[in-house]
Scaffold this active site. Structure first.
Site, short mmCIF file in Angstrom:
data_model
loop_
_atom_site.label_atom_id
_atom_site.label_comp_id
_atom_site.label_asym_id
_atom_site.label_seq_id
_atom_site.Cartn_x
_atom_site.Cartn_y
_atom_site.Cartn_z
N GLU A 1 9.49 1.98 10.76
CA GLU A 1 10.49 3.06 10.61
C GLU A 1 9.72 4.36 10.66
OE1 GLU A 1 13.57 3.01 10.77
OE2 GLU A 1 13.90 0.85 10.56
N CYS B 1 13.78 11.09 6.38
CA CYS B 1 13.75 10.82 7.83
C CYS B 1 15.14 10.93 8.43
CB CYS B 1 13.08 9.49 8.13
SG CYS B 1 13.55 8.18 7.05
N GLU C 1 9.78 16.58 14.75
CA GLU C 1 10.13 16.36 13.34
C GLU C 1 9.24 17.25 12.47
OE1 GLU C 1 9.21 12.64 11.24
OE2 GLU C 1 11.27 12.72 10.51
N LYS D 1 0.85 -1.19 0.00
CA LYS D 1 0.00 0.00 0.00
C LYS D 1 0.89 1.25 0.00
CE LYS D 1 -2.07 3.29 2.53
NZ LYS D 1 -2.00 4.18 1.47
P1 ADP Z 1 2.80 11.11 6.41
O1 ADP Z 1 2.36 12.08 7.45
O2 ADP Z 1 4.21 11.24 6.03
O3 ADP Z 1 1.89 10.97 5.24
P2 ADP Z 1 1.64 8.73 7.50
O4 ADP Z 1 2.13 7.93 8.66
O5 ADP Z 1 0.35 9.40 7.63
O6 ADP Z 1 2.82 9.72 7.18
O7 ADP Z 1 1.60 7.84 6.20
C1 ADP Z 1 2.50 6.79 5.91
C2 ADP Z 1 1.75 5.66 5.26
O8 ADP Z 1 0.82 5.13 6.23
C3 ADP Z 1 0.89 6.06 4.06
O9 ADP Z 1 0.90 5.01 3.11
C4 ADP Z 1 -0.48 6.22 4.67
O10 ADP Z 1 -1.53 6.04 3.74
C5 ADP Z 1 -0.49 5.10 5.70
N1 ADP Z 1 -1.45 5.28 6.78
C6 ADP Z 1 -1.85 6.44 7.34
N2 ADP Z 1 -2.76 6.22 8.32
C7 ADP Z 1 -2.92 4.87 8.40
C8 ADP Z 1 -3.71 4.00 9.21
N3 ADP Z 1 -4.50 4.47 10.15
N4 ADP Z 1 -3.63 2.67 9.00
C9 ADP Z 1 -2.79 2.17 8.07
N5 ADP Z 1 -2.04 2.93 7.27
C10 ADP Z 1 -2.08 4.27 7.41
#
Ligand code: ADP
Length: 479
Positions: free
Chosen positions: A249, A283, A381, A174
């Site tokens: 990570e 990061c 961050e 994903k």
């Molecule tokens: P950023 O703020 O850098 O977008 P996120 O942690 O929100 O970082 O996103 C990193 C990845 O995690 C993306 O692929 C995002 O779609 C996914 N993601 C965000 N929220 C969830 C969740 N609740 N469950 C699973 N995956 C998630």
């Protein structure tokens, strides 16, 4: 430039999602890279089902078959690195040179794990009992969920997908919402590589819907995630509740220490590269520059002069050093931290404002604040081209400041002293340490990961990737 529609890939078939989400070009909002539809929870579950169904046979596939497939993927990515780099630059916004470099790295990672597929380690030991043999072997963990961020949209998926497949796992990948094009490009190459259907699946959609459906599916055996701290910690709780093997990570607030005995030309280059290249969206970015008092004023003068030579603009243009911020959401975050810097009384030394270019895009000048260690910009961050400069009395103070953070991904030092370099390598509380090098910029064949709030679970990359993507079996045989 042509606009594409990107699809998901489930059980060997291309699957159209719902709706019409724009895949934006952050340097030119008027010309999106493409469009895509998003999946719902039921479709995502089908992808996990497909991967789970394909696992038993794939887990017994020949290592040579897996090596050949990964080698094919790596060779194609390398052969097309200019084209894939261009897609990456348009979609994520890092400069064309950085993007082509990332594409090449993704290709090299697939090739590295093509080799590792043929080198799956095991051990045979003498038993404590006479007449008994003991063997330790590694087997794939099963169906692996891979949730990736947007900042390295080719390299991070590569360093998760390649070892997963090399060791005989099946995958549901994903990608982040704003980089469907790079994810589609990887899936498209994998779809022609000779994998049995269901072994690799790619699902486009939001974290809240698709990410959650993936994590909640009982068919998932392991989850590798790279992204933000809040999401990572929420996923960790869910994974713990059902004893899912997990590797996270997350963020960093990486220090770069500059000592009085440093070569200041080297130090300024390390600081500028580490803090601002790739628009600070790494990061491992050097977001805290900790400079010893004696050379502080000289360092400030030199870094201000160097920053004045950098051009922010369209990543495809020649002579541009820093591309746009990747999204409106990230730009809003960056601007709110710039405001927080002012509110906390930090002194603006460079940047601090948006930059106008010929197109509508998320351009932000590289920003440097002289900050206090307690300021938000020095602790949290940001993930943008915004760095905090801190003054240290001496080496011990600099080391204490470097370690005064909840994070522990990477720590760097610029010094000509072997004594200080050696001490720093030993005492920096980080998973990776750099001496006279930028904190960002790592090799693909050695472990990557951090300590404290930055990482959880086994390391990624290199031979250490085997820890996460396999499970150990100990077998006893009466001889
Ligand atoms: P950023 O703020 O850098 O977008 P996120 O942690 O929100 O970082 O996103 C990193 C990845 O995690 C993306 O692929 C995002 O779609 C996914 N993601 C965000 N929220 C969830 C969740 N609740 N469950 C699973 N995956 C998630």
């Amino acid at each position: 430039m042509s606009e594409q529609r990107f699809s998901s890939y489930i059980g060997g078939q291309w699957v159209e999602g719902e709706g019409d989400q724009a895949d934006e070009n952050p340097a030119d909002l008027a010309s999106p890279v493409g469009h895509y539809g998003t999946l719902d929870a039921a479709r995502t579950a089908q992808a996990v089902d497909a991967a789970a169904t394909a696992f038993p046979k794939w887990s017994l596939s020949s290592p040579q078959q897996r090596a050949d497939i990964l080698d094919f993927v790596g060779s194609e990515i390398l052969a097309r690195k200019a084209e894939l780099g261009r897609l990456l630059a348009r979609e994520e916004g890092k400069t064309l040179a950085e993007s082509i470099g990332e594409a090449a790295r993704a290709g090299q990672i697939f090739k590295f794990f093509a080799g590792e597929a043929l080198r799956i380690p095991g051990e045979k030991l003498a038993s404590t009992r006479p007449g008994v043999d003991v063997e330790i072997t590694r087997e794939p963990v099963g169906t692996v969920g891979i949730i990736a961020p947007w900042n390295f949209p080719l390299a991070i998926p590569a360093w998760k997908i390649a070892p997963a497949l090399a060791y005989g796992n099946t995958v549901v990948f994903k990608p982040a919402e704003i980089v469907p094009g790079c994810a589609w490009a990887i899936a498209e190459i994998l779809s022609r590589a000779g994998l049995p259907e269901g072994v690799f699946n790619m699902v486009l959609g939001s974290g809240r819907v698709v990410g959650q459906a993936l994590v909640e599916h009982n068919g998932l055996d392991a989850l590798s995630f790279t992204g933000s701290v809040p999401t990572g910690h929420a996923l960790l709780k869910q994974a713990a509740a059902r004893a899912l093997k997990v590797q996270l990570e997350m963020g960093g607030k990486n220090p770069l220490v500059v000592l009085a005995d440093a070569d200041l030309d080297v130090a300024v280059e390390c600081a500028v590269n580490g803090a601002y290249f790739s628009t600070g969206q790494r990061c491992t970015a050097s977001s805290r520059l900790i400079v010893e008092s004696v050379v502080y004023d000289e360092f400030v003068a030199r870094i201000q002069a160097r920053l004045a030579t950098l051009t922010v603009g369209d990543p495809l243009e020649e002579g541009v050093h820093i591309g746009p911020v990747a999204s409106q959401a990230q730009l809003d975050t960056d601007l709110s931290y710039i405001q927080a810097g002012h509110d906390d009384g930090a002194e603006l030394l460079a940047g601090g404002r948006r930059v106008e270019r010929g197109t509508e895009g998320h351009f932000l000048a590289p920003t440097l604040f002289a900050a206090n260690p307690s300021d938000r910009i020095a602790r949290e961050e940001i993930f943008g081209p915004v760095a905090a400069l801190l003054r240290a009395d001496d080496y011990d103070h600099a080391l204490a400041l470097a370690n005064d953070t909840e994070f522990g991904l990477c720590a760097g030092i610029c010094t000509t002293s072997l004594k200080h370099a050696t001490h720093f390598k030993r005492h920096a509380q980080a998973g990776m340490v750099m001496v006279n090098l930028p904190t960002a910029g790592v090799d693909p064949h050695v472990p990557f990961g951090g300590r404290k709030a930055s990482s959880y679970g086994p390391r990624e990359q290199g031979r250490y990737a085997v820890e996460f993507y396999t499970t150990v079996k100990t077998a006893y045989t009466a001889a």
